[in-house]
Design a protein around this motif. Structure first.
Motif, mmCIF file in Angstrom:
data_model
loop_
_atom_site.group_PDB
_atom_site.id
_atom_site.type_symbol
_atom_site.label_atom_id
_atom_site.label_comp_id
_atom_site.label_asym_id
_atom_site.label_seq_id
_atom_site.Cartn_x
_atom_site.Cartn_y
_atom_site.Cartn_z
ATOM 1 N N LYS A 1 0.826 -1.203 0.000
ATOM 2 C CA LYS A 1 0.000 0.000 0.000
ATOM 3 C C LYS A 1 0.859 1.252 0.000
ATOM 4 N N LEU A 2 0.259 2.362 -0.436
ATOM 5 C CA LEU A 2 0.943 3.646 -0.375
ATOM 6 C C LEU A 2 0.972 4.112 1.066
ATOM 7 N N GLN A 3 2.066 4.750 1.460
ATOM 8 C CA GLN A 3 2.176 5.280 2.811
ATOM 9 C C GLN A 3 1.276 6.507 2.966
ATOM 10 N N SER A 4 0.739 6.691 4.160
ATOM 11 C CA SER A 4 -0.194 7.797 4.398
ATOM 12 C C SER A 4 0.509 9.156 4.463
ATOM 13 N N GLU A 5 1.786 9.146 4.865
ATOM 14 C CA GLU A 5 2.553 10.391 4.953
ATOM 15 C C GLU A 5 3.620 10.433 3.856
ATOM 16 N N ILE A 6 4.031 11.640 3.484
ATOM 17 C CA ILE A 6 5.047 11.809 2.454
ATOM 18 C C ILE A 6 6.436 11.744 3.098
ATOM 19 N N ALA A 7 7.222 10.762 2.714
ATOM 20 C CA ALA A 7 8.589 10.614 3.231
ATOM 21 C C ALA A 7 9.512 11.564 2.476
ATOM 22 N N LEU A 8 10.484 12.123 3.181
ATOM 23 C CA LEU A 8 11.406 13.086 2.571
ATOM 24 C C LEU A 8 12.760 12.453 2.234
ATOM 25 N N SER A 9 12.914 11.175 2.543
ATOM 26 C CA SER A 9 14.163 10.490 2.243
ATOM 27 C C SER A 9 13.918 8.990 2.213
ATOM 28 N N THR A 10 14.889 8.236 1.684
ATOM 29 C CA THR A 10 14.761 6.787 1.673
ATOM 30 C C THR A 10 14.723 6.234 3.097
ATOM 31 N N THR A 11 15.419 6.900 4.020
ATOM 32 C CA THR A 11 15.418 6.458 5.425
ATOM 33 C C THR A 11 14.027 6.575 6.017
ATOM 34 N N GLU A 12 13.355 7.705 5.761
ATOM 35 C CA GLU A 12 12.000 7.882 6.269
ATOM 36 C C GLU A 12 11.039 6.893 5.631
ATOM 37 N N ALA A 13 11.217 6.611 4.342
ATOM 38 C CA ALA A 13 10.348 5.682 3.646
ATOM 39 C C ALA A 13 10.428 4.285 4.254
ATOM 40 N N GLU A 14 11.659 3.896 4.634
ATOM 41 C CA GLU A 14 11.858 2.573 5.235
ATOM 42 C C GLU A 14 11.317 2.520 6.655
#
Length: 206
Positions: free
Chosen positions: A193-206
């Motif tokens: 699924k798509l994450q509910s918040e927008i990550a600003l980096s690959t670290t945040e996405a993980e």
């Protein structure tokens, strides 16, 4: 089998239960014994219904459930066929969450555009159908002889839709998370699924 007997024994100590022995189907899922201990879960009847609804009985099979990243396609061609898009996506959703994790991403893509599906979304749904046409007897196999470990695999991409969808649309920079929880080498629980918040980096996405 030992695990099942232990669970049944524990439940019987708390509740009045009747063990009716082996069964072949449960909530539309076929349960077949491959040998003494191995079980295969599949949904051939639901797949047949999906294929028939899409009119793909004599279609050419597809090697994968998806081939492109779908977008809103707001200016795209209108749908050509009259079958109920939401109904078919709903059936595919039940299939992917029960016995077919291999189509999860493709189904999630199509489900995002159920409000106003275009020709491109219709084609994507039919591709899933053509993939299922060639794999309708596939399912999940539980083999208790495998090492009985609980494994979890998780991954995420960073802004995977950027430059695919409208860059001014916040959804285009959302990241996607996927995971699968496995026991003895067989998938038990999975999601994409798509994450509910927008990550600003690959670290945040993980």
């Amino acid at each position: 089998i030992r695990y099942i007997e232990e669970i049944l024994s524990s439940l019987k100590s708390e509740f009045h239960l009747t063990d009716e022995g082996d069964f072949n189907t449960y909530l539309g899922v076929s349960v077949n014994k491959i040998d003494t201990y191995m079980l295969k879960l599949s949904q051939p009847n639901l797949i047949e219904k999906i294929i028939k609804t899409l009119g793909l009985e004599n279609a050419k099979t597809a090697p994968t459930p998806a081939s492109i990243i779908l977008t809103k396609d707001e200016n795209g061609e209108e749908r050509e066929h009259k079958w109920n898009y939401r109904s078919v996506v709903g059936m595919l959703g039940y299939l992917q969450q029960t016995t077919r994790p291999d189509i999860s991403f493709a189904v999630h893509q199509c489900a995002r555009f159920s409000t106003n599906p275009k020709r491109s979304h219709e084609v994507a749904v039919k591709r899933i159908g053509r993939y299922l046409l060639g794999t309708k007897d596939e399912g999940i196999i539980f083999n208790p002889s495998n090492t009985s470990y609980l494994d979890c695999y998780v991954d995420a991409n960073f802004a995977g839709m950027y430059k695919v969808e409208d860059p001014d649309d916040p959804i285009s920079v959302k990241s996607r998370t996927g995971y699968v929880l496995m026991f003895a080498g067989s998938p038990l629980l999975w999601s994409t699924k798509l994450q509910s918040e927008i990550a600003l980096s690959t670290t945040e996405a993980e």
